[in-house]
Scaffold this active site. Sequence first.
Site, PDB file in Angstrom:
ATOM      1  N   PHE A 106      41.781 -50.737 -44.335  1.00 53.76           N
ATOM      2  CA  PHE A 106      41.407 -49.438 -43.761  1.00 53.76           C
ATOM      3  C   PHE A 106      41.996 -48.262 -44.528  1.00 53.76           C
ATOM      4  CE2 PHE A 106      45.584 -49.797 -41.753  1.00 53.76           C
ATOM      5  CZ  PHE A 106      46.018 -48.477 -41.705  1.00 53.76           C
ATOM      6  N   LYS A 107      43.087 -48.517 -45.247  1.00 52.79           N
ATOM      7  CA  LYS A 107      43.774 -47.405 -45.917  1.00 52.79           C
ATOM      8  C   LYS A 107      42.927 -46.758 -47.002  1.00 52.79           C
ATOM      9  CE  LYS A 107      48.434 -48.850 -44.771  1.00 52.79           C
ATOM     10  NZ  LYS A 107      48.257 -50.228 -44.252  1.00 52.79           N
ATOM     11  N   ASP A 108      41.846 -47.430 -47.402  1.00 46.04           N
ATOM     12  CA  ASP A 108      40.936 -46.817 -48.377  1.00 46.04           C
ATOM     13  C   ASP A 108      40.413 -45.466 -47.878  1.00 46.04           C
ATOM     14  OD1 ASP A 108      40.940 -48.697 -50.465  1.00 46.04           O
ATOM     15  OD2 ASP A 108      39.485 -49.982 -49.432  1.00 46.04           O
ATOM     16  N   ALA A 111      43.266 -42.801 -48.152  1.00 46.83           N
ATOM     17  CA  ALA A 111      43.687 -42.628 -49.543  1.00 46.83           C
ATOM     18  C   ALA A 111      42.599 -41.951 -50.368  1.00 46.83           C
ATOM     19  CB  ALA A 111      44.044 -43.979 -50.145  1.00 46.83           C
TER      20      ALA A 111
END
Length: 435
Positions: A106-108, A111
């Site tokens: 999910f951090k895509d 970021a």
Amino acid sequence: MRYYSTNRQAPDASLAEAVVRGLAPDKGLYMPERIKLLPKPFFNHIAEMPFKEIAFTVAEEFFGEDVEPDTLRKIVYDTLSFDTPLVQVTENIYSLELFHGPTLAFKDVGARFMARLLGHFIAQSNDKKEVNVLVATSGDTGSAVANGFLGVPGIKVYVLYPHKKVTEIQEKQFTTLGKNITAIEVEGTFDDCQALVKSAFMDKELNAAMKLTSANSINVARFLPQAFYYFYAYAQMVKAGNTDNVVCCVPSGNFGNITAGLFGKKMGLPIKRFIAANNRNDVFLEYLNTGEYRPRPSVATIANAMDVGDPSNFARILDLYKGSHEAICAEISGVSYNDDQIRETIDKTYRNHGYLLDPHGACGFRALEEMLQPGEKGFFLETAHPAKFLDTVEGVIGENVEIPEKLQAFMRGEKQSVVIPPMFSRLKQFLLERQ
Ligand SMILES: *Cc1c(COP(=O)(O)O)cnc(C)c1O
């Protein structure tokens, strides 16, 4: 929009300042001074809106005063180059799959958004000094940030990660990129990495020599965009016929992801309540149970992206609820699972429902299974693709897991890292030498 520090000892900042600084000078976390309520008609039509449009509407509430609509729209659309579909797993439980981005976690989202927004501010600014992004990772942040910022002009990224405490696939995603990305392998824990990054921001000499910022979820440009997919999840719940009594469960480590959801609720998103699912690192659960927040050293688990002993976004949650333990408990409950329970959940869910969970999503799924009340429907955030935790998942189900091509490409790269002990003096020396 102005941003204040949760410690209230630093001057307010503009969005650009808050993004470039990451942490406020008084070590507090930045908070937007206002959280706007979205109009009712928006929620009446949300089920018919495409993800990108929903996201742009939410983004305008936070960033619309500081970024022109065309630029903001482009940043949002570029960020969301992939879908976050809601998949039904059982009659009452849905999975919000957040692993369809470039690094399969999910951090895509956060970021990619932050890289684009920071790139925009740098391009606009007269100060041509390079910006150095320092990021501590327990696994997935490093890969999302490194890939999000790869090749962005004017930015260098340093990823600090704990030696031997991330999986090979995770490690390959940020140690093989080269270009403007440097991996620093710290002989310590994730908490050591986080402490090193915090020390770097506080060090006068280092900050005089180089412009530093953080891409951890302490950065407003990383955690706020995570609100986008809560709205989209709700839209998909409505489409599936679930408008009321929707419960959202978030596998949590640093609590940035769930905080973005709580912001969504403050903006009017009709989610009834939240559950924070933890592994054995459960200081937040303890806080819910006792009213006391007692950080402690993290312990290693198979859901390693949640191995956090002092969740940085706890300060934001406290601030959001004006420090009221009662108000927090009214909207958030907690739960904690050990490695055996996580394995058992992966196994059972695969056998009974044909759905393969990763160790983090497993905490989320199990929490809903155990805690949903009659009449409630729930969705949990499936925060990473199970193939990112290959050994664990294959060991549990006793079958091979297909590795997506995106991951295989990383695996073919060659690891490059700089090893340092968990001592700030060594990090500082290394960074200064690179100037
Ligand atoms: C980072 C991460 C988490 C925890 O998210 P927080 O925002 O730190 O609470 C959970 N699962 C996965 C797979 C992660 O990468």
